[in-house]
Design an enzyme around this catalytic site. Structure first.
Site, short mmCIF file in Angstrom:
data_model
loop_
_atom_site.label_atom_id
_atom_site.label_comp_id
_atom_site.label_asym_id
_atom_site.label_seq_id
_atom_site.Cartn_x
_atom_site.Cartn_y
_atom_site.Cartn_z
N HIS A 1 0.84 -1.21 0.00
CA HIS A 1 0.00 0.00 0.00
C HIS A 1 0.87 1.25 0.00
CE1 HIS A 1 0.60 0.82 4.39
NE2 HIS A 1 0.63 -0.50 4.49
N ASP B 1 -0.62 4.26 0.76
CA ASP B 1 -1.17 5.21 1.73
C ASP B 1 -0.50 5.04 3.08
OD1 ASP B 1 -2.50 2.69 1.94
OD2 ASP B 1 -4.14 3.61 3.07
N ASP C 1 6.38 1.55 6.99
CA ASP C 1 5.04 1.02 6.70
C ASP C 1 4.40 1.82 5.57
OD1 ASP C 1 2.65 -0.36 6.89
OD2 ASP C 1 1.97 0.67 8.69
N GLU D 1 -5.26 0.84 2.45
CA GLU D 1 -4.98 -0.17 3.46
C GLU D 1 -5.09 0.40 4.86
OE1 GLU D 1 -2.90 -2.90 6.17
OE2 GLU D 1 -2.45 -0.79 5.79
N GLU E 1 4.32 -5.84 4.35
CA GLU E 1 4.09 -5.28 5.68
C GLU E 1 5.33 -5.45 6.55
OE1 GLU E 1 1.73 -3.50 6.81
OE2 GLU E 1 0.18 -3.76 5.28
#
Length: 382
Positions: free
Chosen positions: A72, A74, A105, A139, A168
């Site tokens: 992701h 975002d 992240d 996400e 992740e």
């Protein structure tokens, strides 16, 4: 893989991604940046926008098993800017660390995935199989128009993913010490207990939902749901919010609202959990309404080709064997699991994620790139 050249490229791309303020659900141009580089090495890139969410599905290869990288773009909001030591959207090196929102992240993972793939394609050409990138900007938010919608689209077209690496931040203390091979399911509930409002001096003329509810909530919190199993911790229920009252000290409230969440393993089902919770509430004579939200079923990738490739690659690069774990929260892997894919989560150390001064070790970015490259070799050159 020439570590120095591609390591520098991965660090540079991580910085470029951090400097795009992609606070969920704003992608801020990250996916376009990735698509341009993937397109340059032969990927077919498809931008899929659902609602206000940008998603990217990019693929190279004509047939054979598909290895997909998922992630992701975002990030969560920064929190108080004055508490950051440097601008969260200006990638800053300090003390061997790279600081910025999304550093761990998961923009370092995105950069490592992409650069590892560039190195693989330039070294070996079109793969004997397919490589995919499933990237979303939804996400960290509601996760309604992101990966779940892309998966639905791929399934409708008959496309499949055999192996999936989700970037992740899975590592605990050092890169690659932990790889997630599954997650527990997540079932949330909002329960409203109805009573009758009245004056606190005349309790016989009212019905206090607080007094009624607490015995039931206490029982729910003490239920032994299951023992777990070799892969999962036992199912657990935790209350997160409870509210009642008018703000006045002399009024018995007319209702109480509470929220709880159940993280459940493969020893039970969401249907069984709902039935048992509602039976307990009813058993205490409560008048209640309950709204359920199933945000993800449990999923598990048992030891196999993907986990072996990841373990061997981590061992080669880092000198230690990763531990397989299903701990922690949910991830978009829960949606991809619906395709029957083998899924692992493998990424940087997670100690600073979502915090002020989020960071990633600079030296870990080339290492992660090399780990991903090794997985590509082991699965697509075999």
């Amino acid at each position: 893989m020439p570590t120095t050249e591609y390591g520098k490229a991965a660090i540079a791309l991580t910085k470029a991604l951090i400097e795009r303020p992609s606070v969920t659900p704003d992608d801020a141009g990250c996916q376009q940046m990735m698509a341009e580089r993937l397109g340059a090495i032969g990927f077919h890139c498809e931008h899929l926008r659902f609602g206000e969410v940008d998603n990217l599905w990019a693929v190279i290869g004509d047939s054979g098993p598909t290895l997909a990288f998922a992630g992701h773009t975002d990030v969560v909001p920064t929190g108080p800017l004055e508490q950051w030591q440097s601008d969260p959207f200006c990638a800053t090196e300090r003390g061997g660390l790279l600081f910025g929102r999304g550093a761990a992240d998961m923009k370092a993972s995105l950069a490592a995935m992409l650069v590892a793939t560039e190195a693989f394609i330039r070294q070996y050409g079109k793969p004997a199989g397919r490589i995919g990138f499933l990237i979303t900007a939804d996400e960290e938010g509601p996760a309604k128009d992101g990966t779940v919608r892309v998966v639905e689209t791929l399934q409708q077209r008959g496309e499949s993913i055999d192996w999936c690496i989700v970037g992740e931040p899975s590592s605990s203390d050092v890169l690659g010490d932990t790889v997630k091979n599954g997650r527990r399911g997540s079932l949330g509930a909002t329960v409203t207990v109805h009573g009758r409002q009245g004056h606190i001096a005349y309790p016989h003329l009212a019905d206090n939902p607080i007094h009624r509810a607490f015995a039931a909530f206490d029982e729910l919190s003490k239920v032994h749901w299951d023992e777990g199993n070799d892969f999962f911790a036992p199912t657990s229920l935790q209350f997160s919010n409870i509210g009642a009252g008018t703000g006045a000290t002399n009024v018995i409230p007319g209702q109480l609202q509470a929220q709880f969440n159940i993280r459940f393993c493969t020893e039970t089902t969401d249907v069984a959990l709902r039935q048992r919770c509602e039976a307990i509430l009813s058993g205490h004579g409560l008048s209640f309404d309950i709204e359920w939200n199933l945000s993800g079923q449990p999923f598990l990738t048992e030891p196999g080709a993907l986990s072996q490739a990841a373990s061997d690659s981590v061992q080669e690069v880092m000198g230690h064997e990763p531990v397989l774990s299903t701990g922690g929260g949910t991830s978009d892997g829960r949606f991809i699991a619906q395709m029957g894919s083998q899924i692992l989560e493998l990424g940087p150390v997670n100690r600073s994620i979502h915090q002020i001064d989020e960071h990633v070790a600079i030296d870990d970015i080339p290492r992660l790139t090399k780990i991903y490259h090794g997985i590509l070799q082991r699965l697509l050159l075999a």
